[in-house]
Structures are given as structure tokens and as C-alpha cells.
Design a protein around this motif. Structure first.
Motif, mmCIF file in Angstrom:
data_model
loop_
_atom_site.group_PDB
_atom_site.id
_atom_site.type_symbol
_atom_site.label_atom_id
_atom_site.label_comp_id
_atom_site.label_asym_id
_atom_site.label_seq_id
_atom_site.Cartn_x
_atom_site.Cartn_y
_atom_site.Cartn_z
ATOM 1 N N VAL A 73 0.838 -1.206 0.000
ATOM 2 C CA VAL A 73 0.000 0.000 0.000
ATOM 3 C C VAL A 73 0.872 1.257 0.000
ATOM 4 C CG1 VAL A 73 -1.990 -1.089 1.087
ATOM 5 C CG2 VAL A 73 -0.197 -0.113 2.528
ATOM 6 N N GLU A 74 2.143 1.103 -0.399
ATOM 7 C CA GLU A 74 3.067 2.238 -0.417
ATOM 8 C C GLU A 74 2.585 3.332 -1.364
ATOM 9 O OE1 GLU A 74 5.641 2.577 1.589
ATOM 10 O OE2 GLU A 74 5.204 0.635 2.492
ATOM 11 N N LYS A 75 1.784 2.946 -2.344
ATOM 12 C CA LYS A 75 1.276 3.909 -3.338
ATOM 13 C C LYS A 75 0.332 4.927 -2.693
ATOM 14 C CE LYS A 75 -1.462 3.933 -7.626
ATOM 15 N NZ LYS A 75 -0.487 4.581 -8.515
ATOM 16 N N PHE A 76 -0.258 4.571 -1.566
ATOM 17 C CA PHE A 76 -1.256 5.423 -0.921
ATOM 18 C C PHE A 76 -0.640 6.180 0.257
ATOM 19 C CE2 PHE A 76 -3.271 1.615 -2.649
ATOM 20 C CZ PHE A 76 -4.178 2.176 -3.537
ATOM 21 N N HIS A 77 -0.941 7.457 0.354
ATOM 22 C CA HIS A 77 -0.381 8.292 1.408
ATOM 23 C C HIS A 77 -0.816 7.791 2.783
ATOM 24 C CE1 HIS A 77 1.303 11.453 -1.173
ATOM 25 N NE2 HIS A 77 0.245 11.273 -1.946
ATOM 26 N N ALA A 78 0.105 7.832 3.731
ATOM 27 C CA ALA A 78 -0.194 7.371 5.088
ATOM 28 C C ALA A 78 -1.251 8.242 5.741
ATOM 29 C CB ALA A 78 1.084 7.360 5.928
ATOM 30 N N VAL A 79 -1.118 9.564 5.575
ATOM 31 C CA VAL A 79 -2.088 10.505 6.146
ATOM 32 C C VAL A 79 -2.525 11.454 5.035
ATOM 33 C CG1 VAL A 79 -2.562 12.184 7.973
ATOM 34 C CG2 VAL A 79 -0.876 10.365 8.361
ATOM 35 N N PRO A 80 -3.538 11.100 4.262
ATOM 36 C CA PRO A 80 -3.984 11.963 3.162
ATOM 37 C C PRO A 80 -4.617 13.250 3.682
ATOM 38 C CG PRO A 80 -5.523 10.147 3.477
ATOM 39 C CD PRO A 80 -4.344 9.870 4.370
ATOM 40 N N TRP A 81 -4.267 14.367 3.054
ATOM 41 C CA TRP A 81 -4.810 15.668 3.460
ATOM 42 C C TRP A 81 -5.953 16.103 2.547
ATOM 43 C CZ3 TRP A 81 -3.532 18.315 7.840
ATOM 44 C CH2 TRP A 81 -2.426 17.823 8.552
ATOM 45 N N TRP A 82 -6.538 15.153 1.865
ATOM 46 C CA TRP A 82 -7.681 15.449 1.016
ATOM 47 C C TRP A 82 -8.653 14.272 1.112
ATOM 48 C CZ3 TRP A 82 -2.680 14.710 -0.587
ATOM 49 C CH2 TRP A 82 -2.412 13.465 -1.161
ATOM 50 N N GLU A 83 -9.859 14.486 0.632
ATOM 51 C CA GLU A 83 -10.888 13.447 0.707
ATOM 52 C C GLU A 83 -10.505 12.257 -0.175
ATOM 53 O OE1 GLU A 83 -15.736 12.924 0.152
ATOM 54 O OE2 GLU A 83 -14.773 14.846 -0.223
#
Length: 251
Positions: free
Chosen positions: A71-81
Motif C-alpha cells: 500500500v506504499e502507493k497510498f499516502h499514510a495521512v492523506p490531506w484530502w478526501e
């Protein structure tokens, strides 16, 4: 000319049909293992393989695959919806026991949401699955808790495991990046018990008034393990420094 083109098309179709036929002959367990191995390296390759044929698609939601997928492709803490389909996918991975997502959830709950018990439990579960950053952070937390000797003993053992893996510098860097990406509402403080356990006569630590060099900070790169193998200091002093520097970045 048209005969050659027609033959080429037939050859490609035959080759594709042969490929599909071969996959259809494989048992589901083997298909799951193949997809799991692909997914553990690259989510993009997993997604493409999943869409390549019905057989892969039908087993793509298996728990074992979701547990091991990268899941490295996905940000750990996304700042958007986050889109619903992505959120649902990541939730499925977490519920399947994906160690990276357990680690991320543990970090968020422990340090940001002040859900200490559940956050610690998430980190512990990820640690038990040999997740290096989770082992590093959980080891630090145990040393900060103090109290029972088992906490200190287990904490030092976990940090030694990380050091022996030669991934300590990487764990520091990735942990720091995670901390910088979220609001820290639960900074932890170091227990005083660790440094007081320094009794080695040859230790250059502060308790013995030694003249050895103390580390003043992390260079925050994939640093050499020599950083934590200074023979002038005992194990307690080495990890006392590690805990101090970790706690400092939370404040």
C-alpha cells in the motif's frame, strides 16, 4: 499480404487462448499465491494482473492477498478526501491484517487521536508480523512506559532486532516522515529508569561520568549501524539516547 495478416491474428489469438487455458487449469490456491506475490511488490502490477483475466479477478479479494499487498502507493495521512473505492479497499486490507495499515492506524490512534490502548494494540499486531517500523515504535513505547521490568526488557529486544536487520536508519527516517505528516496530540516522555540501569564499569555514559562521545542527533538518512554500536557505551545508554531523540521530535 492479407493471408499473412490473417495468420498473425490467428497466432496471437491462439497464444492468448493458450494463456487463458493455462490459468484456468491452475487451482485457486496457486492463483492466490501468484497474485499475492505480485501485489506485495507493486499495487499497480496487481491491479493490471487482476484485470487481465477472470480467474485472477475472482480471487483478487481474498484475505491472504489483501494482507500482503503493498500500500506504499497510498499516502499514510492523506490531506484530502479519499475516494470511496480507495477507502473501501484500504479498509479491507486493514481488516485482513495488512501490517503496513495496522502500523499506520496504530500511529494515528496512539500519537494523534489519543487512543492509547487501541493504538498500542495496532502497533503490537503489526510488530508481531515483523513490520520493522512498528517494531521500532513499539519498542520505544515500551521503554517510555517504564514500570515492569518486562517492558524495558522487551523494548530493548525489539530495538535490537531492528538494529540487527540493518534497517534502523530507514525506520528512523520513515517514522519521522509519518510523524511530520500528522498532528501529534499525545507526545510521550522518556522514563528515567532506562539510563539508571547503566552499571557497566566500562561504559562512557553520563551515569559513569565517562568521557565518551554522546550522540546529539540523527542525520536522518539511511545511516550506518555504527551509529548505535559505539563500544564506549552500554546497551542501556545507547537506547536511552534513541528514546530521547525520538521523544524530542514529538514535541
Amino acid at each position: 499480404m492479407s493471408y499473412i495478416l490473417s495468420s498473425s491474428k490467428k497466432f496471437k489469438k491462439t497464444k492468448r487462448d493458450s494463456y487463458i487455458s493455462t490459468l484456468q487449469s491452475l487451482p485457486d490456491d496457486l492463483l492466490i499465491d501468484i497474485l499475492s506475490r505480485v501485489g506485495s511488490i507493486s499495487f499497480t502490477d496487481f491491479f493490471n494482473a487482476k484485470l487481465s483475466c477472470r480467474d485472477f479477478f475472482e480471487v483478487s479479494e481474498e484475505k491472504f492477498i489483501m494482507k500482503n499487498i503493498s500500500v506504499e502507493k497510498f499516502h499514510a495521512v492523506p490531506w484530502w478526501e479519499v475516494k470511496d473505492e480507495i477507502s473501501s479497499f484500504l479498509k479491507t486490507c486493514e481488516e485482513s491484517g495488512n501490517p503496513e495499515l495496522l502500523y499506520r492506524q496504530g500511529m494515528m490512534e496512539f500519537f494523534s487521536l489519543k487512543k492509547v490502548e487501541s493504538g498500542e494494540e495496532y502497533l503490537k499486531r503489526a510488530m508481531e508480523m515483523k513490520h520493522m517500523e512498528a517494531s521500532y515504535v513499539y519498542g520505544i513505547i515500551l521503554l517510555c512506559k517504564g514500570g515492569e521490568y518486562s517492558n524495558k526488557d522487551q523494548g530493548i529486544k525489539l530495538l535490537n532486532v531492528v538494529k540487527k536487520s540493518r534497517k534502523l536508519g530507514e525506520c528512523r527516517e520513515r517514522t519521522r516522515a509519518f510523524i511530520l505528516s500528522m498532528w501529534v496530540n499525545n507526545p510521550i516522555a522518556k522514563s528515567q529508569e532506562l539510563i539508571t540501569s547503566c552499571h557497566a564499569e566500562t561504559c562512557g555514559g553520563r551515569n559513569n561520568g565517562g568521557g565518551g562521545r554522546r550522540r546529539r542527533g540523527w542525520p536522518w538518512i539511511y545511516e550506518r549501524d555504527e551509529d548505535v554500536t559505539d563500544e564506549n557505551f552500554c546497551e542501556a545508554c545507547i537506547w536511552d539516547d534513541e528514546v530521547s531523540l525520538f521523544c524530542k521530535q514529538l514535541s
